[in-house]
Motif scaffolding. Structure first.
Motif, PDB file in Angstrom:
ATOM      1  N   GLY A 165       0.325  -0.284 -71.459  1.00 35.02           N
ATOM      2  CA  GLY A 165      -1.134  -0.280 -71.414  1.00 35.02           C
ATOM      3  C   GLY A 165      -1.707  -0.971 -70.197  1.00 35.02           C
ATOM      4  N   LEU A 166      -0.984  -0.945 -69.082  1.00 35.10           N
ATOM      5  CA  LEU A 166      -1.386  -1.711 -67.903  1.00 35.10           C
ATOM      6  C   LEU A 166      -1.979  -0.859 -66.789  1.00 35.10           C
ATOM      7  CD1 LEU A 166       1.657  -4.164 -67.655  1.00 35.10           C
ATOM      8  CD2 LEU A 166      -0.556  -4.524 -68.769  1.00 35.10           C
ATOM      9  N   ILE A 167      -2.080   0.444 -66.998  1.00 40.50           N
ATOM     10  CA  ILE A 167      -2.561   1.347 -65.956  1.00 40.50           C
ATOM     11  C   ILE A 167      -3.772   2.116 -66.456  1.00 40.50           C
ATOM     12  CG2 ILE A 167      -1.985   3.403 -64.592  1.00 40.50           C
ATOM     13  CD1 ILE A 167       0.846   2.485 -64.460  1.00 40.50           C
ATOM     14  N   TYR A 168      -4.742   2.314 -65.574  1.00 42.14           N
ATOM     15  CA  TYR A 168      -5.886   3.153 -65.930  1.00 42.14           C
ATOM     16  C   TYR A 168      -6.299   4.017 -64.740  1.00 42.14           C
ATOM     17  CZ  TYR A 168      -8.848  -0.390 -63.581  1.00 42.14           C
ATOM     18  OH  TYR A 168      -9.418  -1.245 -62.678  1.00 42.14           O
ATOM     19  N   ALA A 169      -6.926   5.147 -65.068  1.00 42.62           N
ATOM     20  CA  ALA A 169      -7.362   6.090 -64.028  1.00 42.62           C
ATOM     21  C   ALA A 169      -8.649   5.597 -63.383  1.00 42.62           C
ATOM     22  CB  ALA A 169      -7.581   7.464 -64.643  1.00 42.62           C
ATOM     23  N   CYS A 170      -8.781   5.880 -62.090  1.00 44.61           N
ATOM     24  CA  CYS A 170      -9.968   5.461 -61.342  1.00 44.61           C
ATOM     25  C   CYS A 170     -10.359   6.567 -60.369  1.00 44.61           C
ATOM     26  CB  CYS A 170      -9.681   4.163 -60.591  1.00 44.61           C
ATOM     27  SG  CYS A 170     -11.032   3.637 -59.507  1.00 44.61           S
ATOM     28  N   ASP A 171     -11.627   6.951 -60.377  1.00 37.78           N
ATOM     29  CA  ASP A 171     -12.088   7.967 -59.440  1.00 37.78           C
ATOM     30  C   ASP A 171     -13.060   7.401 -58.409  1.00 37.78           C
ATOM     31  OD1 ASP A 171     -14.273   7.550 -61.042  1.00 37.78           O
ATOM     32  OD2 ASP A 171     -14.357   9.589 -61.844  1.00 37.78           O
ATOM     33  N   CYS A 172     -13.079   6.071 -58.264  1.00 39.85           N
ATOM     34  CA  CYS A 172     -13.918   5.424 -57.251  1.00 39.85           C
ATOM     35  C   CYS A 172     -13.256   5.518 -55.877  1.00 39.85           C
ATOM     36  CB  CYS A 172     -14.150   3.957 -57.604  1.00 39.85           C
ATOM     37  SG  CYS A 172     -15.028   3.701 -59.164  1.00 39.85           S
TER      38      CYS A 172
END
Length: 298
Positions: A97-104
Motif C-alpha cells: 500500500g505504498l504506491i499511488y498514481a499521480c497525474d500532476c
C-alpha cells in the motif's frame, strides 16, 4: 573499508552521452579500490531511459574504459534487459500500500510553489510534491502502468512509518560529505542517519520510463551482490532514499563512499548536459591515461 570476505564494486554509467573526466575519476577510483582489496569490479549500463540511451554511447563507454586500462567482469548488466526485476520490486511496494498514481506534471507543482518562499524543497532544490493525488481512489501499479499517462509515487509518510526507526548507512572516505551531518570522519567508517522524508513522495515510475533511477539502482546493487557503492557526492543525499527502499524490499545495505567531484575551470561540476569535454576528445588531443590520473588526483 570494512572487512568482508569479498568486496564487490561497480561503475554504472548511463549511455546518454560520452564519458568525461568526472566519470573517469569515479571509474578509476572503483577500479583501484577493488584491486587494493582483492575485490571484484562490475560494469553496469544504466540504460533504463531508453529514449536517451544510444548504442554509440554504450560502445564509447567500453572503448574509453579500456583505454584507461580498466577491466571488469562479464557479462555486463544492462538495465533495459531487466525491466521485470524492477516491476517485481514495484509490485511488492504496491502490495504494502505504498504506491499511488499521480497525474500532476512538474509544471503543476512548480506553479503551486511559485512565489511561496516557505514551500519545502527536496535536496536537489525542486519543490516538494504536496500529495495532491494521494487521496484519490487507489489502483494497482500494474493497472496504472497499463493505462499509461500517469506516474507512480511513493507514499513517504506510510513508507517511513513501515520502515521504522534506526535507518542508517556506513560512509567511508575522507572526501565524503559526512561532516554535513555532524559526523566526524573515521577511517573505519561513519554511521550516517538517513532522512528519506526530505525527498517527499518521490516518483518511482513515469509513463515513459519503467522505473526510476532510485528503484532500479537498489534492485541492481542487491541482485549483483554489490558491497561497496563508490559514487559522486552529488548522490550523497539520495542515499537516504535508497536505504529506505532497501529496508522496505528487504535488500542488503552496501557500504557507501561519496567522493568529491571533478570541477571545470569555473568551479562547476562536469556534466554531459553542459557538454563537458569528453574523454575521447582529450584522447584525440594527445592525452594519455596517466594524464587523466594526474588531472583527477589519482
Amino acid at each position: 573499508m570494512t572487512s568482508k570476505e569479498e568486496r564487490v564494486f561497480r561503475f554504472a554509467p548511463s549511455p546518454n552521452g560520452y564519458l568525461h573526466l568526472g566519470h573517469a575519476y569515479s571509474a578509476l577510483l572503483n577500479f583501484d579500490l577493488a584491486r587494493q582489496c582483492g575485490g571484484r569490479l562490475l560494469l553496469r549500463i544504466e540504460d533504463i531511459d531508453t529514449r536517451r540511451a544510444r548504442p554509440e554511447f554504450e560502445a564509447a563507454i567500453y572503448e574509453d574504459l579500456a583505454w584507461l586500462g580498466l577491466d571488469w567482469e562479464r557479462p555486463v548488466r544492462r538495465q533495459s534487459e531487466h525491466f521485470g526485476d524492477y516491476a517485481r520490486a514495484l509490485d511488492r511496494l504496491d502490495a504494502m500500500g505504498l504506491i499511488y498514481a499521480c497525474d500532476c506534471k512538474r509544471s503543476d507543482i512548480a506553479q503551486m510553489a511559485a512565489g511561496k518562499r516557505d514551500w519545502p524543497r527536496d535536496p536537489d532544490g525542486s519543490p516538494l510534491y504536496p500529495g495532491t493525488c494521494r487521496s484519490k481512489p487507489r489502483r494497482t501499479a500494474r493497472e496504472v502502468l497499463a493505462e499509461g499517462g500517469l506516474a507512480l509515487r511513493l507514499d513517504m509518510r506510510r513508507a517511513s512509518t513501515l520502515a521504522g526507526q534506526g535507518l542508517t548507512w556506513r560512509e567511508f572516505g575522507a572526501d565524503s560529505p559526512s561532516l554535513r551531518r555532524g559526523a566526524a570522519d573515521d577511517p573505519q567508517g561513519t554511521t550516517i542517519a538517513a532522512d528519506p522524508a526530505e525527498w517527499g513522495d518521490v516518483v518511482l515510475v513515469r509513463k515513459d520510463t519503467p522505473a526510476s533511477y532510485h528503484i532500479a539502482v537498489v534492485v541492481d546493487d542487491a541482485l549483483q551482490g554489490v558491497t561497496d557503492v563508490v559514487r559522486g557526492k552529488d548522490l550523497f543525499e539520495a542515499t537516504s532514499l535508497h536505504r529506505l527502499l532497501q529496508r522496505l524490499l528487504d535488500l542488503p545495505a552496501p557500504d557507501y563512499r561519496h567522493h568529491g567531484l571533478v570541477l571545470d575551470e569555473n568551479g562547476e561540476k562536469l556534466a554531459k548536459s553542459v557538454a563537458s569535454t569528453a574523454l575521447r576528445a582529450l584522447r584525440a588531443e594527445g592525452w594519455t591515461p596517466a594524464d587523466v590520473r594526474r588531472r583527477v588526483g589519482l
